[in-house]
Scaffold this motif. Structure first.
Motif, short mmCIF file in Angstrom:
data_model
loop_
_atom_site.label_atom_id
_atom_site.label_comp_id
_atom_site.label_asym_id
_atom_site.label_seq_id
_atom_site.Cartn_x
_atom_site.Cartn_y
_atom_site.Cartn_z
N MET A 129 11.02 24.21 -31.83
CA MET A 129 11.94 24.58 -30.90
C MET A 129 13.09 25.37 -31.52
O MET A 129 13.76 26.35 -31.01
N ILE A 130 13.29 25.08 -32.87
CA ILE A 130 14.28 25.83 -33.75
C ILE A 130 13.75 27.30 -33.90
O ILE A 130 14.33 28.25 -33.64
N SER A 131 12.57 27.15 -34.34
CA SER A 131 11.90 28.61 -34.18
C SER A 131 11.86 29.69 -33.25
O SER A 131 11.61 30.78 -33.31
N ALA A 132 12.04 28.85 -32.02
CA ALA A 132 12.09 29.89 -30.74
C ALA A 132 13.29 30.77 -30.94
O ALA A 132 13.53 31.62 -30.17
N VAL A 133 14.19 30.34 -31.48
CA VAL A 133 15.65 30.79 -31.57
C VAL A 133 16.02 31.38 -32.88
O VAL A 133 17.06 31.85 -33.03
N ARG A 134 15.33 31.05 -33.85
CA ARG A 134 15.48 31.39 -35.27
C ARG A 134 14.58 32.30 -35.71
O ARG A 134 13.45 32.00 -35.80
N GLU A 135 14.90 33.47 -36.74
CA GLU A 135 13.88 34.29 -37.34
C GLU A 135 13.33 33.49 -38.46
O GLU A 135 13.93 32.53 -39.09
N GLU A 136 12.00 33.89 -38.69
CA GLU A 136 11.51 33.20 -40.05
C GLU A 136 12.45 33.41 -41.17
O GLU A 136 12.88 34.58 -41.26
N LYS A 137 12.30 32.53 -42.10
CA LYS A 137 13.20 32.84 -43.10
C LYS A 137 12.87 32.00 -44.31
O LYS A 137 12.43 30.78 -44.36
N LYS A 138 12.44 32.38 -45.54
CA LYS A 138 12.34 31.87 -46.63
C LYS A 138 13.39 31.18 -47.40
O LYS A 138 14.61 31.76 -47.43
N GLN A 139 13.55 29.66 -47.21
CA GLN A 139 14.79 28.91 -47.70
C GLN A 139 14.57 28.57 -49.13
O GLN A 139 13.58 28.51 -49.62
N GLY A 140 15.64 28.45 -49.57
CA GLY A 140 15.80 27.92 -51.09
C GLY A 140 15.90 29.16 -51.99
O GLY A 140 16.03 30.38 -51.58
N HIS A 141 15.89 28.92 -53.37
CA HIS A 141 15.84 30.13 -54.51
C HIS A 141 14.45 31.04 -53.96
O HIS A 141 13.36 30.27 -53.86
N PRO A 142 14.49 32.22 -54.11
CA PRO A 142 13.40 33.02 -53.97
C PRO A 142 12.34 32.70 -54.96
O PRO A 142 10.96 33.16 -54.80
N ASN A 143 12.74 32.29 -56.11
CA ASN A 143 11.85 32.13 -57.27
C ASN A 143 11.42 30.52 -57.49
O ASN A 143 10.99 30.08 -58.29
N GLU A 144 11.91 29.88 -56.52
CA GLU A 144 11.82 28.47 -56.79
C GLU A 144 10.20 27.81 -56.92
O GLU A 144 9.48 28.71 -56.34
N LYS A 145 9.88 27.12 -57.93
CA LYS A 145 8.54 26.60 -58.04
C LYS A 145 8.40 25.13 -57.93
O LYS A 145 9.37 24.53 -58.60
N GLU A 146 7.45 24.76 -57.41
CA GLU A 146 7.32 23.23 -57.07
C GLU A 146 6.47 22.86 -58.49
O GLU A 146 5.33 23.12 -58.91
N THR A 147 7.19 21.87 -59.47
CA THR A 147 6.47 21.23 -60.66
C THR A 147 5.62 20.11 -60.15
O THR A 147 4.82 19.67 -60.99
N LEU A 148 5.88 19.50 -59.11
CA LEU A 148 5.12 18.32 -58.40
C LEU A 148 4.79 18.72 -56.83
O LEU A 148 5.64 19.21 -56.25
N ALA A 149 3.39 19.10 -56.71
CA ALA A 149 3.05 19.61 -55.68
C ALA A 149 3.68 18.88 -54.23
O ALA A 149 3.61 17.58 -54.28
N GLY A 150 4.19 19.52 -53.37
CA GLY A 150 4.78 18.89 -52.05
C GLY A 150 6.31 18.68 -52.26
O GLY A 150 6.78 18.02 -51.25
N ALA A 151 6.70 18.96 -53.34
CA ALA A 151 8.40 18.59 -53.68
C ALA A 151 9.23 19.04 -52.60
O ALA A 151 10.26 18.34 -52.14
N ARG A 152 8.84 20.26 -52.37
CA ARG A 152 9.46 21.15 -51.08
C ARG A 152 9.28 20.68 -49.66
O ARG A 152 9.67 21.00 -48.90
N GLY A 153 8.30 19.69 -49.59
CA GLY A 153 7.83 19.35 -48.11
C GLY A 153 6.98 20.52 -47.52
O GLY A 153 6.61 21.42 -48.04
N ALA A 154 6.78 20.21 -46.24
CA ALA A 154 5.85 21.07 -45.52
C ALA A 154 6.71 22.29 -45.08
O ALA A 154 8.13 22.27 -45.07
N SER A 155 6.10 23.28 -44.59
CA SER A 155 6.99 24.66 -43.98
C SER A 155 6.45 25.02 -42.91
O SER A 155 5.31 25.13 -42.44
N TYR A 156 7.38 25.03 -41.91
CA TYR A 156 7.26 25.54 -40.32
C TYR A 156 8.06 26.79 -40.34
O TYR A 156 9.20 26.66 -40.20
#
Ligand SMILES: NC(=O)c1ccc[n+]([C@@H]2O[C@H](COP(=O)([O-])OP(=O)(O)OC[C@H]3O[C@@H](n4cnc5c(N)ncnc54)[C@H](O)[C@@H]3O)[C@@H](O)[C@H]2O)c1
Ligand SMILES: O=C(O)C1=N[C@H](C(=O)O)CCC1
Length: 266
Positions: free
Chosen positions: A173-200
């Protein structure tokens, strides 16, 4: 209002049990039968305490829908089973009301096509609680002003699907009104897989599973110097039942698929 003959699939489950009680207690609903994985040929009030109805138990959906001449199938099972049940119901001229979550986009498309081919309504509602629907709508409104969003959904630890249907629907529902966007720091890295959750579409979804929880979701919005949190809690599965009732009534008037309770509440 005309009486509606309903069949509940999954009557011994946490949600199915409540749906059976709803059907028993609603004067214009008739609980014509239930579909279970066992106890075929028995009566509902013979197998489990708390049920007053002597509705017959079936283990075969086609036999169940044929013999009961049901108007509506309420499905509260598992994703694979729910899909099979919804398709079979439509093939047999019965309108599905599906609360089961975990359907894919392809599942929805297939059901939509079948629903239109048959001219029969289908309602698929990832969350039947009116408060949850408002949470999703308010989140959609807020996204215009706060495009950085993280969803934290929390459910009991017996839940099969992650993220929850509500989490996915909120992001859609949010995506229907919001442009796709990369959130957080552009260079962020997960040092433990899944730490940033899923992405839609860049919206992060985090799934918490713990005993003691029922169904809860918080949508967090961040802006300069401020955050906004929109939260809904279901503490009891009774919270879903007014939505199940409305869906059974509305599906009788539809000839296409409706995905989401927000499309039928006024
Ligand atoms: N839309 C909503 O508002 C909402 C609310 C709560 C739960 N749910 C969803 O509803 C579904 C059920 O949740 P639950 O907590 O009641 O699960 P549950 O595990 O308590 O119940 C599922 C029931 O389905 C039955 N079942 C499985 N396969 C079957 C089959 N082939 N035939 C007949 N019965 C079958 C199981 O025996 C079980 O009793 C899940 O997908 C959940 O995500 C949706
Ligand atoms: O208990 C569950 O399972 C729930 N599932 C739905 C979802 O996946 O969003 C709705 C809330 C309860």
């Amino acid at each position: 209002m005309d009486s509606i003959k309903v069949v509940v699939a999954g009557p011994r489950g946490r949600m199915g049990r409540e749906a059976v009680i709803l059907a028993e207690e609603t004067s214009h609903f008739e609980l014509a039968g239930v579909l279970d994985r066992k106890n075929g040929g028995e009566k509902l009030n013979e197998i489990a305490e708390g049920f007053s109805s002597s509705a017959p138990i079936y283990t075969d959906l086609k036999e169940c829908l044929f013999e009961t001449k049901a108007d509506v199938l309420i499905d509260l099972t598992t994703p694979e089973t729910g899909m099979l049940h919804a398709k079979t119901a439509l093939e047999m001229g019965v309108r599905p009301v599906v609360g089961t979550t975990g359907f894919t986009e392809d599942n929805l498309k297939e059901l939509q096509e079948l629903s239109e081919a048959k001219g029969l309504g289908v309602i698929i509602a990832p969350n039947f609680a009116v408060g949850a629907v408002l949470m999703m709508k308010f989140s959609q409104m807020a996204a215009k002003y706060f495009p950085d969003i993280e969803i934290i959904e929390q459910h009991h630890d017996q839940k099969l699907d992650a993220p929850s249907g509500t989490g996915v629907k909120t992001a859609e529902m949010i995506s229907a009104v919001r442009e796709e966007k990369k959130q957080g720091h552009p260079n962020e890295k997960e040092t433990l897989a899944g730490a940033r959750g899923a992405s839609y579409n860049g919206i992060r979804i985090h799934s918490v599973r713990l005993p003691g929880l029922v169904a809860h979701q918080e949508v967090l919005f961040g802006g300069e110097g401020q955050t906004l949190k929109i939260r809904h809690d279901s503490y009891d599965r009774k919270s879903f039942m007014s939505g199940v009732k409305l869906s059974c009534e509305q599906v009788m008037k539809l000839d296409t698929l409706v995905y989401g309770l927000e499309n039928i509440i006024e």
